[in-house]
Design an enzyme around this catalytic site. Sequence first.
Site, short mmCIF file in Angstrom:
data_model
loop_
_atom_site.label_atom_id
_atom_site.label_comp_id
_atom_site.label_asym_id
_atom_site.label_seq_id
_atom_site.Cartn_x
_atom_site.Cartn_y
_atom_site.Cartn_z
N GLY A 124 0.81 -1.21 0.00
CA GLY A 124 0.00 0.00 0.00
C GLY A 124 0.85 1.26 0.00
O GLY A 124 1.74 1.42 -0.84
N ALA A 125 0.58 2.15 0.95
CA ALA A 125 1.28 3.43 1.02
C ALA A 125 2.78 3.27 1.27
O ALA A 125 3.56 4.20 1.02
CB ALA A 125 0.66 4.31 2.11
N GLY A 136 4.60 1.22 -0.39
CA GLY A 136 5.22 0.78 -1.64
C GLY A 136 5.11 -0.72 -1.84
O GLY A 136 4.19 -1.36 -1.34
N ALA A 176 -7.49 -1.24 -6.16
CA ALA A 176 -6.13 -0.78 -6.46
C ALA A 176 -5.15 -1.94 -6.50
O ALA A 176 -4.25 -1.97 -7.35
CB ALA A 176 -5.68 0.27 -5.44
N ASP A 183 -5.79 -5.03 -7.38
CA ASP A 183 -6.01 -5.77 -8.62
C ASP A 183 -5.41 -5.03 -9.81
O ASP A 183 -4.83 -5.65 -10.71
CB ASP A 183 -7.51 -6.00 -8.85
#
Length: 166
Positions: free
Chosen positions: A84-85, A87, A112, A114
Amino acid sequence: WLALQNETSCLPELLRLGKEQGMTIALIPSPVDGELEAADLSAVSYFILSRYDGSALTGKQAPDEICGELLRRCPEAHVVLNMGAAGSLYCTARQTLHQHAYPSQVVDPTGAGDIFAGYFIARMAAGEKPERALRSAAKAAALSTAHMGACEYVPTPQEVENAYRL
């Protein structure tokens, strides 16, 4: 290439058939369940998974431990861990790469992961290097979170290419 999710029916049979055909198999092991844990995953070339699913599959928490455990089980595999955020990580027995996440005005993060997986697989199947595939996947995922819905907006390759230029 054969791209599979754990929601795919007959997953063990598809893994076996893909291996018999000499296919490059990419597996998104979500949702992790007992059936997946019992499956022979030795045919998987690429594991593309979230940190959450990586932890559920391996019993490990730290990203490097998740990657290490998957590589212990499948030494020839490539592991792409989407954090996620924070990386993403790309790990093989010989290489580890980190890709930072791109900033986004998040409206809806649904889908996101997928989109990240789809862009990564498409770029690798096109013969690109992992660094470029990761960068494109990260851009596409970030762009997708700025829109509502999982299917309503998927960025085009041109949008991804032009995004986040300095």
